[in-house]
Design a protein around this motif. Structure first.
Motif, PDB file in Angstrom:
ATOM      1  N   ALA A   1       0.821  -1.216   0.000  1.00  0.00           N
ATOM      2  CA  ALA A   1       0.000   0.000   0.000  1.00  0.00           C
ATOM      3  C   ALA A   1       0.850   1.258   0.000  1.00  0.00           C
ATOM      4  O   ALA A   1       0.413   2.306  -0.490  1.00  0.00           O
ATOM      5  N   LEU A   2       2.071   1.166   0.535  1.00  0.00           N
ATOM      6  CA  LEU A   2       2.946   2.329   0.625  1.00  0.00           C
ATOM      7  C   LEU A   2       3.955   2.415  -0.519  1.00  0.00           C
ATOM      8  O   LEU A   2       4.809   3.301  -0.523  1.00  0.00           O
TER       9      LEU A   2
ATOM     10  N   GLY B   1     -12.415  -5.173  -5.094  1.00  0.00           N
ATOM     11  CA  GLY B   1     -11.285  -4.384  -5.571  1.00  0.00           C
ATOM     12  C   GLY B   1     -11.735  -3.218  -6.423  1.00  0.00           C
ATOM     13  O   GLY B   1     -11.228  -2.096  -6.285  1.00  0.00           O
ATOM     14  N   ALA B   2     -12.702  -3.460  -7.317  1.00  0.00           N
ATOM     15  CA  ALA B   2     -13.205  -2.387  -8.174  1.00  0.00           C
ATOM     16  C   ALA B   2     -13.888  -1.303  -7.349  1.00  0.00           C
ATOM     17  O   ALA B   2     -13.741  -0.103  -7.618  1.00  0.00           O
ATOM     18  N   ALA B   3     -14.641  -1.724  -6.301  1.00  0.00           N
ATOM     19  CA  ALA B   3     -15.312  -0.741  -5.446  1.00  0.00           C
ATOM     20  C   ALA B   3     -14.299   0.095  -4.669  1.00  0.00           C
ATOM     21  O   ALA B   3     -14.425   1.325  -4.578  1.00  0.00           O
ATOM     22  N   LEU B   4     -13.291  -0.555  -4.101  1.00  0.00           N
ATOM     23  CA  LEU B   4     -12.254   0.179  -3.371  1.00  0.00           C
ATOM     24  C   LEU B   4     -11.474   1.111  -4.300  1.00  0.00           C
ATOM     25  O   LEU B   4     -11.116   2.230  -3.923  1.00  0.00           O
ATOM     26  N   LEU B   5     -11.226   0.633  -5.515  1.00  0.00           N
ATOM     27  CA  LEU B   5     -10.513   1.450  -6.499  1.00  0.00           C
ATOM     28  C   LEU B   5     -11.297   2.726  -6.806  1.00  0.00           C
ATOM     29  O   LEU B   5     -10.730   3.829  -6.863  1.00  0.00           O
ATOM     30  N   ALA B   6     -12.606   2.578  -6.996  1.00  0.00           N
ATOM     31  CA  ALA B   6     -13.442   3.739  -7.310  1.00  0.00           C
ATOM     32  C   ALA B   6     -13.542   4.698  -6.131  1.00  0.00           C
ATOM     33  O   ALA B   6     -13.581   5.923  -6.310  1.00  0.00           O
TER      34      ALA B   6
ATOM     35  N   PHE C   1      -4.754  -2.683  -1.078  1.00  0.00           N
ATOM     36  CA  PHE C   1      -3.735  -3.341  -0.252  1.00  0.00           C
ATOM     37  C   PHE C   1      -3.938  -3.050   1.230  1.00  0.00           C
ATOM     38  O   PHE C   1      -3.595  -3.877   2.081  1.00  0.00           O
ATOM     39  N   LEU C   2      -4.509  -1.899   1.562  1.00  0.00           N
ATOM     40  CA  LEU C   2      -4.872  -1.645   2.957  1.00  0.00           C
ATOM     41  C   LEU C   2      -5.951  -2.623   3.407  1.00  0.00           C
ATOM     42  O   LEU C   2      -5.927  -3.116   4.550  1.00  0.00           O
ATOM     43  N   PHE C   3      -6.905  -2.905   2.519  1.00  0.00           N
ATOM     44  CA  PHE C   3      -7.909  -3.922   2.836  1.00  0.00           C
ATOM     45  C   PHE C   3      -7.260  -5.284   3.060  1.00  0.00           C
ATOM     46  O   PHE C   3      -7.618  -6.008   4.000  1.00  0.00           O
TER      47      PHE C   3
ATOM     48  N   GLY D   1      -5.647  -9.851   6.474  1.00  0.00           N
ATOM     49  CA  GLY D   1      -4.644 -10.713   7.088  1.00  0.00           C
ATOM     50  C   GLY D   1      -4.641 -10.591   8.601  1.00  0.00           C
ATOM     51  O   GLY D   1      -4.558 -11.598   9.320  1.00  0.00           O
ATOM     52  N   ALA D   2      -4.725  -9.375   9.113  1.00  0.00           N
ATOM     53  CA  ALA D   2      -4.732  -9.172  10.559  1.00  0.00           C
ATOM     54  C   ALA D   2      -5.973  -9.802  11.200  1.00  0.00           C
ATOM     55  O   ALA D   2      -5.892 -10.416  12.274  1.00  0.00           O
TER      56      ALA D   2
END
Length: 399
Positions: free
Chosen positions: A92-93, A153-158, A166-168, A173-174
């Protein structure tokens, strides 16, 4: 058979752990053009974020099972999910494509533990028809991942851009690390644990990878899956260019594929104990061969479009899901004392082929729907040949 609440919870957790890999692949597929633009990378350089992930996934799965045989299933899953969360945060970074490659490599090193160790957990707890039922139930839940991931992914991208994806994954994972700590029991008896001494490991790997029946079963599973995997790795080109759909159009590929996978998994669970593994696999192959022939006919005779170009892929995944649980259990049953290591070797062979498909075959085949259909047909033909050789081999059931 209606599973108990504990079995349902276990199946859901094991499916979620196995889905880490697919989520790490599928969620960011719609973001390829955005990653390319922001990081100043070429299409091939962005494609290599898939290749490095798959290569490290294949390399590390050789160790997940051995580590789980030595330290227990639970500890390995806890460590792997934690590392995956940190690797996703690094992605993400990422300020450059090289940084993203490094983060994806770390994701690959940790992302295969759920798939490998989860199979060993199932076989630790059950055998025979009950093991097939649980394996099929895990696959049915797991099958939701390829449908949900690209849509999410498409929703987060928009909403927030490709870094939010990647934050998701870091949060995913956590969360799985916590759920594993809270709900997953240790299924490997301390007295059954295996040493990590190099000589012992080498003997174990040589025993598994030198077993003809195991190799044939593992090859069948690997090439069958890659008949679908070439479409997964070619999804940005297949959906955006051949089918002329938008970034939200990935559902046209993934929903039929996942629908077929879920139906096939339900059939495998329902037929466990009624059909023999050989019959189940035979029926699954009949479905996959029919789907491959239909897919080639559609690609040759009709222009690319929906639904005609995606329905045969869904039919193929139905056969794939019907076949896969029985193949995995037949392979693991050959090594009852080292199921973790055997599961690692099985995953290594499949993921090694996946990495080759992602980095070499998909770019060669994604130029047209006809070449993709030919690729599917060739893979299932190799799988059928390997299964026929296994049937004719007269191999012992166990070693």
């Amino acid at each position: 058979m209606t599973p108990s609440p504990i079995s349902a919870r276990l199946a859901t957790l094991l499916a979620a752990l196995a889905a880490i890999g697919p989520f790490a692949v599928d969620t960011y597929l719609p973001a390829f053009p955005h990653i390319r633009a922001e990081l100043g990378a070429s299409q091939i350089e962005v494609q290599q974020t898939l290749t490095v992930f798959m290569a490290m996934l294949a390399l590390m799965v050789l160790w997940h099972g051995a580590l789980a045989d030595r330290f227990g299933r639970r500890r390995v899953l806890l460590a792997a999910t934690a590392v995956f969360a940190l690797a996703s945060l690094a992605c993400a970074l990422a300020p450059t494509i090289e940084w993203l490659w490094a983060g994806r490599a770390l994701q690959g090193m940790s992302g295969g533990a759920g798939m490998v160790v989860g199979r060993a957990v199932i076989r630790d707890l059950h055998d025979g028809a009950q093991a097939q039922r649980l394996m099929a139930r895990v696959m049915m839940i797991f099958g939701l991942a390829p449908a949900v991931a690209p849509l999410l992914g498409a929703a987060l991208l928009a909403l927030a851009g490709w870094r939010a994806i990647f934050l998701f994954l870091a949060a995913f994972g956590a969360g799985l690390a916590w759920l594993t700590w809270r709900y997953l029991p240790e299924t490997l008896d301390p007295g059954a644990r295996q040493a990590l001494h190099p000589a012992s490991l080498l003997r174990g790997y040589a025993s598994v990878l030198g077993h003809p029946a195991f190799l044939l079963l593992a090859v069948v599973a690997a090439v069958n899956f890659n008949g679908f995997f070439i479409y997964l790795m070619s999804a940005p080109v297949f959906v955006l260019e051949h089918l002329q759909l938008s970034e939200t159009g990935f559902a046209w590929l993934f929903v039929p594929s996942v629908g077929g996978m879920m139906i096939g998994s339900m059939l495998s669970e329902r037929m466990a104990g009624s059909w023999s593994p050989r019959r189940t696999i035979g029926v699954g192959f009949a479905v996959m061969v029919g789907a491959a022939v239909l897919n080639l006919g559609v690609a040759v005779l009709l222009p690319p479009g929906v639904p005609q170009s995606v329905l045969p892929v869904g039919l193929f995944t139905l056969g794939l899901a019907l076949v896969s649980p029985s193949l995995s259990l037949l392979a693991l049953d050959l090594f009852p004392a080292r199921r973790g290591l055997a599961s690692s070797c099985q995953a290594f062979l499949q993921l090694g082929l996946n990495a080759f498909t992602a980095g070499v075959l998909a770019p060669l085949l994604w130029g047209s729907t006809v070449s993709l259909a030919v690729g599917m047909g060739v893979f299932v033909a190799f799988g059928l040949l390997a299964f026929a050789l296994w049937l004719r081999g007269g191999f012992p059931a166990r070693r």
